[in-house]
Design an enzyme around this catalytic site. Structure first.
Site, PDB file in Angstrom:
ATOM      1  N   ASP A 410       0.840  -1.088  -0.233  1.00  0.00           N
ATOM      2  CA  ASP A 410       0.010  -0.083  -0.086  1.00  0.00           C
ATOM      3  C   ASP A 410       0.879   1.276  -0.021  1.00  0.00           C
ATOM      4  O   ASP A 410       1.419   1.757   0.952  1.00  0.00           O
ATOM      5  CB  ASP A 410      -0.879  -0.062   1.265  1.00  0.00           C
ATOM      6  CG  ASP A 410      -1.779   1.018   1.361  1.00  0.00           C
ATOM      7  OD1 ASP A 410      -1.896   1.856   0.525  1.00  0.00           O
ATOM      8  OD2 ASP A 410      -2.794   0.916   2.123  1.00  0.00           O
ATOM      9  N   ASP A 473     -10.550   4.346  -1.068  1.00  0.00           N
ATOM     10  CA  ASP A 473     -11.090   3.089  -0.223  1.00  0.00           C
ATOM     11  C   ASP A 473     -12.724   3.099  -0.395  1.00  0.00           C
ATOM     12  O   ASP A 473     -13.348   4.294  -0.748  1.00  0.00           O
ATOM     13  CB  ASP A 473     -10.659   3.575   1.303  1.00  0.00           C
ATOM     14  CG  ASP A 473      -9.462   3.289   1.385  1.00  0.00           C
ATOM     15  OD1 ASP A 473      -8.569   3.188   0.592  1.00  0.00           O
ATOM     16  OD2 ASP A 473      -9.177   3.268   2.748  1.00  0.00           O
TER      17      ASP A 473
END
Ligand code: GLA
Length: 673
Positions: A410, A473
């Site tokens: 990430d 997200d």
């Protein structure tokens, strides 16, 4: 006496409330209404706080009262002509970065009554004070300012409705435009006879540990056997777990068999020993959307237990992925997160919540499941824990020692290391970790998470990614899920076996980013849309809810084998959008048996104009017609409803169905000679 800032603000708002009520009739404060009906693009709306939970603050001015939200945000109020004025100060909250930009609208009965400019960081709040005379329905809208909804933390401060006559605030929140609340279950009850549901193709690299579990529904116990099992592999007949090693590049075809007292099921499995793994989109669970930083060893173990005991494993759910927050956190105040980040050899340590990662991994593998882990190419993960920068090789070795099968990598703090966001810089850290993973003798799915920067779908495969996030997200709201899902148009050109677009994890069941959880705020039809769309998109399916507390409706969404088969189809094609008109969308995915999976979606007329963000009339069920010619089919075709697992008949030229608001009808369409 200690007078805190909080006390001061409470006192101040009380004075304002008293003052305004005396002057102008009843004031109804936005922050006192039921905000659960406010649709929001990220997180949850907050009363008297920003969307991140900080004091409301615009361009340095703090507000005690108001609502913190996030674009796209909409809220419909039923005033029935009783409103007098709407008063507020609005702007981008100071907690947002310079990437945030929002625009506020007040819409009364399909007319824009007021709109702000594009509000960015440090722009002083705009004041609104408008007449509500005659307004029946009032829509409060915040859009993304035209540049996507990154950091779009929007504040309605000191926002209130001044009413002409007393009203019951609970009755002001309109149910109009809300999809049905009916949690109806479509997935038929499982049969007693076994049915094999695990993928029909499986890729493994030569010499690396092999683990494939035959997933079979049906009454227990089920006995497993395999015809033509390649030499080097062995089967546990009572669990269906196949392990071993295959050393040479080759393709094998085996027949899986599952039997119980009620019957028998067979399925061919093609095993490809070669360079490519993840031949079908990974399916499993990830800790983030439920536990976030509340994750620990026990929560992971009980999730693995629950994946088995609930029967989800029998439908192909395999990965148990630990997301962020298993590492040491530098500068942590919490005792259990403190410690030495790495040992003297540079090998990464876990924090006290994960006392023994190898033991946890053995536990998970013992159940026929696989283990996933998380890191960042920067010095810190998104949540501020130790990450991999300049320790990529040690980390890959450590993951292999632990028995890790999946790495989510990430970007986050790497943003501070990369000098710019040019393509070479975006690719660099992923290339470094790819080559580290290539040096270990273990198949580790490489999941690149960098939110779609630089059109990652165009180069994710070339870099050796097995999947890559295409978006920011996801959250459990229609705005978030639908904006992400329906925006995947065009990405189909880049997906295929071993390399998948990833529109983020599932938000069904009890979610909440821990420790407090709540049932998904997606309405039942929206959840059908979510699972159907992600199946059509050949997206990785990672359940984001608490597996130990899963209701029948959620189970029915996650155990419909005909729907899952659309996602796991060996051809590995991602659906394309066939048409989009007036909110009616048709998506089609070619399947390996020359049929097509087709989704008819009633997405509503989202966002063409500010007015269209709301449904001003009753929520419409619409008719959606798919033409055979749009699917390349001339003449007759048969239609099967996949959620109901029911044949609907043979049709000539076209097929039409009612589709509920924000819902879907998912079909399998096959040409008839
Ligand atoms: C980012 C990712 C999320 C999650 C968190 C963890 O926000 O996009 O999916 O992994 O980091 O901190």
């Amino acid at each position: 006496m200690e007078v805190t800032l909080k006390h001061f603000f409470s006192l101040l708002s009380l004075c304002i409330i008293i003052a305004t009520s005396n002057l102008t009739g009843q004031s109804v404060w936005l922050n006192e209404l039921n905000l659960s009906a406010m649709d929001i693009g990220w997180s949850t709306p907050k009363a008297n706080a920003s969307v991140d939970g900080n004091p409301l603050s615009i361009a340095g001015i703090k507000y005690a009262n108001g609502v913190g939200t996030h674009a796209t945000s909409r809220y419909l109020l039923q005033l029935d002509g009783k409103g007098d004025r709407f008063i507020a100060s609005v702007g981008l909250d100071d907690e947002a970065t310079i990437r945030g930009s929002v625009k506020f609208y007040l819409i009364g009965d399909k007319k824009i009554l007021w709109e702000s400019g594009v509000m960015k960081k440090n722009i002083p709040a705009e004041k609104v004070d408008i007449s509500l005379s005659g307004v029946q329905l009032l829509g409060l809208l915040v859009t993304d300012g035209g540049d996507g909804n990154n950091y779009d933390h929007a504040d309605w401060c000191d926002a209130r409705l001044v009413m002409k006559e007393p009203v019951n605030p609970a009755q002001l929140v309109s149910r109009r435009g809300q999809p049905s609340d009916d949690y109806y279950i479509l997935t038929p009850k499982q049969t007693d006879a076994p049915h094999i549901n695990s993928p029909k193709v499986f890729g493994v690299r030569p010499g690396n540990p092999f683990l494939y579990t035959i997933a079979a529904s049906g009454r227990k116990p089920v006995k497993f056997s395999v015809r033509n099992l390649p030499r080097g592999l062995r089967l546990d007949a009572s669990t269906g777990i196949i392990t071993g090693v295959l050393t040479k590049e080759s393709v094998y075809t085996s027949t899986l068999v599952a039997e119980n007292s009620a019957g028998k099921s067979e399925r061919e499995l093609r095993i490809t020993v070669g360079k490519t793994i993840a031949l079908t989109p990974p399916m499993g669970w990830n800790s983030w959307n439920c536990w976030a930083d509340a994750v620990d060893d026990n929560k992971v173990r009980v999730s693995a237990d629950a994946l088995v005991s609930s029967g989800l494993i029998d439908h192909g759910w395999t990965y148990i992925n630990i997301d962020d927050c298993w590492e040491i956190k530098p500068n942590a105040t919490e005792e259990h997160l403190k410690g030495t980040q790495r040992d003297e050899k540079g090998m990464i340590n876990t924090n006290k919540k994960f006392p023994d990662m190898k033991k946890l991994s053995d536990y998970i593998h013992g159940k026929g499941l696989k283990l996933g882990i998380y890191s960042s190419p920067g010095t810190l993960t998104c949540a501020g824990y130790t990450a991999s920068y300049q320790y990529e090789e040690q980390d890959a070795v450590r993951y292999a020692e632990w028995g890790v099968d999946y790495l989510k990598y990430d970007w986050c703090s790497y943003g501070k290391i990369a000098p710019d966001k040019s393509l070479p810089e975006l690719k660099k850290p992923y290339r470094v970790m790819r080559s580290a993973l290539d040096k270990v003798r273990r198949d580790i799915v490489f999941s690149m998470c960098q939110y779609g920067m630089g059109n990652v779908w165009e180069w994710g495969e070339e870099l050796g990614g097995n999947c890559w996030r295409t978006t920011d997200d996801i959250f459990d709201s229609w705005s978030s899920m639908a904006e992400i899902g329906f925006k995947q148009v065009g990405h189909e050109a880049y997906a295929g076996p071993g390399h998948w677009n990833d529109p983020d994890m599932l938000v069904v069941g009890r979610v909440g980013w821990g420790p407090e959880l709540h049932p998904s705020r997606l309405k039942p039809d929206e959840q059908y849309t979510h699972i159907s769309l992600w199946s059509l998109l050949a997206a990785p399916l990672l359940i984001g809810c608490d597996l130990t507390n899963i209701d029948d409706f959620t189970m029915s969404l996650l155990t419909n084998d005909e729907v899952i088969e659309v996602n796991q189809d060996p051809l590995g094609v991602q659906a394309r959008r066939v048409s989009n008109s007036g909110g009616k969308q048709i998506w089609a995915k070619m399947l390996s048996d020359s049929t097509q999976a087709v989704g008819l979606f009633n997405a509503g007329e989202e966002g063409k104009t500010p007015i269209e963000y709301f449904h001003w009339d009753d929520t419409p069920t619409v008719k959606i017609r798919v033409q055979g010619s749009d699917l390349g089919i001339n003449g007759k075709f048969s239609v099967r409803d996949l959620w109901r697992q029911k044949d609907l008949g043979v049709f000539n030229g076209s097929f039409e169905s009612d589709v509920p608001y924000h819902g879907v009808v998912l079909l399998k369409i096959k040409p008839v000679q």
